[in-house]
Design a protein around this motif. Structure first.
Motif, PDB file in Angstrom:
ATOM      1  N   LEU A   3       0.820  -1.211   0.000  1.00 16.05           N
ATOM      2  CA  LEU A   3       0.000   0.000   0.000  1.00 16.05           C
ATOM      3  C   LEU A   3       0.852   1.259   0.000  1.00 16.05           C
ATOM      4  O   LEU A   3       0.330   2.365  -0.130  1.00 16.05           O
ATOM      5  N   GLY A   4       2.170   1.102   0.159  1.00 19.55           N
ATOM      6  CA  GLY A   4       3.041   2.259   0.249  1.00 19.55           C
ATOM      7  C   GLY A   4       2.949   2.899   1.623  1.00 19.55           C
ATOM      8  O   GLY A   4       2.660   2.235   2.617  1.00 19.55           O
ATOM      9  N   ASP A   5       3.196   4.184   1.697  1.00 22.60           N
ATOM     10  CA  ASP A   5       3.080   4.909   2.967  1.00 22.60           C
ATOM     11  C   ASP A   5       1.595   5.118   3.284  1.00 22.60           C
ATOM     12  O   ASP A   5       0.856   5.696   2.486  1.00 22.60           O
ATOM     13  N   ILE A   6       1.163   4.643   4.454  1.00 21.97           N
ATOM     14  CA  ILE A   6      -0.237   4.776   4.829  1.00 21.97           C
ATOM     15  C   ILE A   6      -0.576   6.247   5.067  1.00 21.97           C
ATOM     16  O   ILE A   6       0.123   6.946   5.802  1.00 21.97           O
ATOM     17  N   ARG A   7      -1.659   6.690   4.441  1.00 22.00           N
ATOM     18  CA  ARG A   7      -2.077   8.083   4.543  1.00 22.00           C
ATOM     19  C   ARG A   7      -3.410   8.263   5.268  1.00 22.00           C
ATOM     20  O   ARG A   7      -3.565   9.199   6.057  1.00 22.00           O
ATOM     21  N   ILE A   8      -4.359   7.381   4.995  1.00 24.56           N
ATOM     22  CA  ILE A   8      -5.720   7.556   5.503  1.00 24.56           C
ATOM     23  C   ILE A   8      -6.236   6.232   6.043  1.00 24.56           C
ATOM     24  O   ILE A   8      -6.108   5.195   5.387  1.00 24.56           O
ATOM     25  N   VAL A   9      -6.834   6.283   7.236  1.00 26.93           N
ATOM     26  CA  VAL A   9      -7.457   5.108   7.840  1.00 26.93           C
ATOM     27  C   VAL A   9      -8.862   5.512   8.284  1.00 26.93           C
ATOM     28  O   VAL A   9      -9.026   6.415   9.097  1.00 26.93           O
ATOM     29  N   GLN A  10      -9.875   4.835   7.748  1.00 30.52           N
ATOM     30  CA  GLN A  10     -11.261   5.137   8.088  1.00 30.52           C
ATOM     31  C   GLN A  10     -11.955   3.871   8.577  1.00 30.52           C
ATOM     32  O   GLN A  10     -11.909   2.844   7.904  1.00 30.52           O
ATOM     33  N   SER A  11     -12.575   3.955   9.727  1.00 27.85           N
ATOM     34  CA  SER A  11     -13.300   2.820  10.270  1.00 27.85           C
ATOM     35  C   SER A  11     -14.664   3.296  10.757  1.00 27.85           C
ATOM     36  O   SER A  11     -14.773   4.383  11.333  1.00 27.85           O
ATOM     37  N   GLU A  12     -15.690   2.489  10.511  1.00 25.16           N
ATOM     38  CA  GLU A  12     -17.019   2.870  10.967  1.00 25.16           C
ATOM     39  C   GLU A  12     -17.762   1.655  11.506  1.00 25.16           C
ATOM     40  O   GLU A  12     -17.505   0.522  11.106  1.00 25.16           O
ATOM     41  N   TYR A  13     -18.674   1.923  12.444  1.00 23.31           N
ATOM     42  CA  TYR A  13     -19.470   0.858  13.032  1.00 23.31           C
ATOM     43  C   TYR A  13     -20.849   1.424  13.365  1.00 23.31           C
ATOM     44  O   TYR A  13     -21.121   1.839  14.492  1.00 23.31           O
ATOM     45  N   PRO A  14     -21.760   1.459  12.397  1.00 25.75           N
ATOM     46  CA  PRO A  14     -23.107   1.959  12.654  1.00 25.75           C
ATOM     47  C   PRO A  14     -24.101   0.841  12.980  1.00 25.75           C
ATOM     48  O   PRO A  14     -24.037  -0.255  12.420  1.00 25.75           O
ATOM     49  N   PRO A 110     -30.578   4.366  11.270  1.00 28.22           N
ATOM     50  CA  PRO A 110     -31.543   3.423  10.715  1.00 28.22           C
ATOM     51  C   PRO A 110     -31.050   2.757   9.428  1.00 28.22           C
ATOM     52  O   PRO A 110     -30.501   3.409   8.541  1.00 28.22           O
ATOM     53  N   GLY A 111     -31.264   1.437   9.384  1.00 24.88           N
ATOM     54  CA  GLY A 111     -30.835   0.667   8.225  1.00 24.88           C
ATOM     55  C   GLY A 111     -29.560  -0.108   8.456  1.00 24.88           C
ATOM     56  O   GLY A 111     -29.170  -0.938   7.631  1.00 24.88           O
ATOM     57  N   HIS A 112     -28.902   0.135   9.594  1.00 24.74           N
ATOM     58  CA  HIS A 112     -27.653  -0.566   9.887  1.00 24.74           C
ATOM     59  C   HIS A 112     -27.855  -1.535  11.050  1.00 24.74           C
ATOM     60  O   HIS A 112     -28.474  -1.195  12.058  1.00 24.74           O
ATOM     61  N   GLU A 113     -27.306  -2.727  10.914  1.00 19.52           N
ATOM     62  CA  GLU A 113     -27.369  -3.724  11.977  1.00 19.52           C
ATOM     63  C   GLU A 113     -26.043  -3.765  12.730  1.00 19.52           C
ATOM     64  O   GLU A 113     -25.931  -3.286  13.841  1.00 19.52           O
ATOM     65  N   ASN A 114     -25.006  -4.323  12.108  1.00 19.76           N
ATOM     66  CA  ASN A 114     -23.644  -4.282  12.657  1.00 19.76           C
ATOM     67  C   ASN A 114     -22.706  -3.974  11.497  1.00 19.76           C
ATOM     68  O   ASN A 114     -21.997  -4.848  10.994  1.00 19.76           O
ATOM     69  N   GLY A 115     -22.727  -2.708  11.083  1.00 23.55           N
ATOM     70  CA  GLY A 115     -22.051  -2.302   9.852  1.00 23.55           C
ATOM     71  C   GLY A 115     -20.583  -1.960   9.995  1.00 23.55           C
ATOM     72  O   GLY A 115     -20.157  -0.888   9.542  1.00 23.55           O
ATOM     73  N   LEU A 116     -19.823  -2.834  10.618  1.00 17.69           N
ATOM     74  CA  LEU A 116     -18.388  -2.590  10.777  1.00 17.69           C
ATOM     75  C   LEU A 116     -17.691  -2.594   9.418  1.00 17.69           C
ATOM     76  O   LEU A 116     -17.834  -3.525   8.635  1.00 17.69           O
ATOM     77  N   LYS A 117     -16.919  -1.540   9.161  1.00 19.95           N
ATOM     78  CA  LYS A 117     -16.272  -1.376   7.858  1.00 19.95           C
ATOM     79  C   LYS A 117     -14.921  -0.697   8.033  1.00 19.95           C
ATOM     80  O   LYS A 117     -14.766   0.166   8.904  1.00 19.95           O
ATOM     81  N   GLU A 128     -10.344  -2.218   1.275  1.00 19.78           N
ATOM     82  CA  GLU A 128     -11.678  -2.012   1.808  1.00 19.78           C
ATOM     83  C   GLU A 128     -12.258  -3.356   2.234  1.00 19.78           C
ATOM     84  O   GLU A 128     -12.217  -4.323   1.472  1.00 19.78           O
ATOM     85  N   TRP A 129     -12.788  -3.400   3.470  1.00 16.80           N
ATOM     86  CA  TRP A 129     -13.349  -4.644   4.013  1.00 16.80           C
ATOM     87  C   TRP A 129     -14.599  -4.325   4.805  1.00 16.80           C
ATOM     88  O   TRP A 129     -14.666  -3.320   5.512  1.00 16.80           O
ATOM     89  N   VAL A 130     -15.620  -5.197   4.685  1.00 14.13           N
ATOM     90  CA  VAL A 130     -16.899  -5.024   5.366  1.00 14.13           C
ATOM     91  C   VAL A 130     -17.220  -6.299   6.130  1.00 14.13           C
ATOM     92  O   VAL A 130     -17.199  -7.393   5.563  1.00 14.13           O
ATOM     93  N   GLN A 131     -17.546  -6.174   7.424  1.00 13.76           N
ATOM     94  CA  GLN A 131     -17.795  -7.352   8.237  1.00 13.76           C
ATOM     95  C   GLN A 131     -18.983  -8.174   7.734  1.00 13.76           C
ATOM     96  O   GLN A 131     -18.990  -9.402   7.856  1.00 13.76           O
ATOM     97  N   ALA A 132     -19.987  -7.521   7.154  1.00 11.61           N
ATOM     98  CA  ALA A 132     -21.169  -8.233   6.681  1.00 11.61           C
ATOM     99  C   ALA A 132     -20.843  -9.190   5.538  1.00 11.61           C
ATOM    100  O   ALA A 132     -21.612 -10.112   5.253  1.00 11.61           O
ATOM    101  N   ASP A 133     -19.720  -8.976   4.879  1.00  7.62           N
ATOM    102  CA  ASP A 133     -19.278  -9.841   3.774  1.00  7.62           C
ATOM    103  C   ASP A 133     -17.803 -10.168   4.002  1.00  7.62           C
ATOM    104  O   ASP A 133     -16.940  -9.801   3.218  1.00  7.62           O
ATOM    105  N   PRO A 134     -17.492 -10.861   5.100  1.00 12.53           N
ATOM    106  CA  PRO A 134     -16.122 -10.930   5.610  1.00 12.53           C
ATOM    107  C   PRO A 134     -15.141 -11.771   4.815  1.00 12.53           C
ATOM    108  O   PRO A 134     -13.941 -11.686   5.046  1.00 12.53           O
TER     109      PRO A 134
END
Length: 234
Positions: A3-14, A110-117, A128-134
């Motif tokens: 990935l080279g030098d890491i620049r951006i890390v985004q994590s969400e859990y709705p 609303p619309g999210h169950e365990n949307g860890l991404k 990019e990785w999504v827990q719902a489709d692990p």
């Protein structure tokens, strides 16, 4: 290094299950999570925000330097936060530009169950990785088509294959993740019982340090939010 030098890390859990005042109905899971005497200083922050943070730290390998947090309790009367927005500044690696990140955790989406991404972007590509489709991980080398990496499929490394139980194409994920933790801990215990024995470098499981850092993350977020999002050291 791909990935080279890491620049951006985004994590969400709705999630959406606390969109209304469920605790008022006597629902036990909602009641203790909404009570600071039982849950501590963080609501959604402590319940699921720490998971999003741990995932971001574990996969990126970066260490957090400071954060700016904005905690909300949208449901009237709720004592603890139900929505969290956090900006992250990681410690620089060598003399490289430090990576930045964001975490969003919510229990009123609303619309999210365990949307860890999780999304990670570097100078050479992104993940990019999504827990719902692990079983699937999207890898995009810059300037090239997206590549779909499958669990135990082509491109997966031996360290991933070692904690894979069933053949490719069969779903494997959430519950097996816990089993992997227990298995890794058991390997470390067996190694420790041997005189001078140490577990292999590929043995990976959460440590007490990870737990303590999660608590420090909660504390820093609460402190920052009380100061209107002031940047706060971990």
């Amino acid at each position: 290094g791909q990935l080279g030098d890491i620049r951006i890390v985004q994590s969400e859990y709705p999630q959406d299950w606390l969109t209304e005042d469920l605790a008022a109905t006597g629902q036990k899971q909602a009641s203790w999570r909404s009570d600071p005497k039982q849950a501590g200083a963080g609501g959604a922050l402590g319940d699921i925000g720490t998971h999003a943070y741990n995932l971001a730290r574990f996969v990126s390998g970066l260490e957090l330097d400071s954060l700016s947090a904005d905690l909300d309790a949208f449901v009237p009367g709720r004592q603890l936060d139900d929505n969290v927005n956090v900006m992250l500044r990681f410690k620089p690696v060598g003399n490289k530009h430090p990576a930045k990140g964001m975490i969003w955790a919510s229990q009123v989406a609303p619309g999210h169950e365990n949307g860890l991404k999780l999304r990670i972007y570097g100078s050479k590509g992104g993940l990019e990785w999504v827990q719902a489709d692990p079983n699937y991980l999207w890898y995009t080398p810059f300037g090239q088509p997206k590549q779909l990496l499958t669990r135990a499929g082509a491109g997966a490394m031996p360290v991933a294959a070692r904690v894979t139980r069933v053949p490719s194409g069969h779903p494997e994920g959430y519950l097996e993740g816990f089993a992997n933790i227990y298995q890794e801990a058991a390997r470390a215990i067996r190694a420790a019982r041997r005189r001078g024995g140490k577990p292999g470098k590929d043995v990976i499981f959460p440590t007490i340090e990870d737990g303590v850092e999660g608590m420090a993350f909660i504390e820093a977020c609460v402190k920052s939010s009380k100061k209107n999002g002031a940047w706060t050291k971990l």
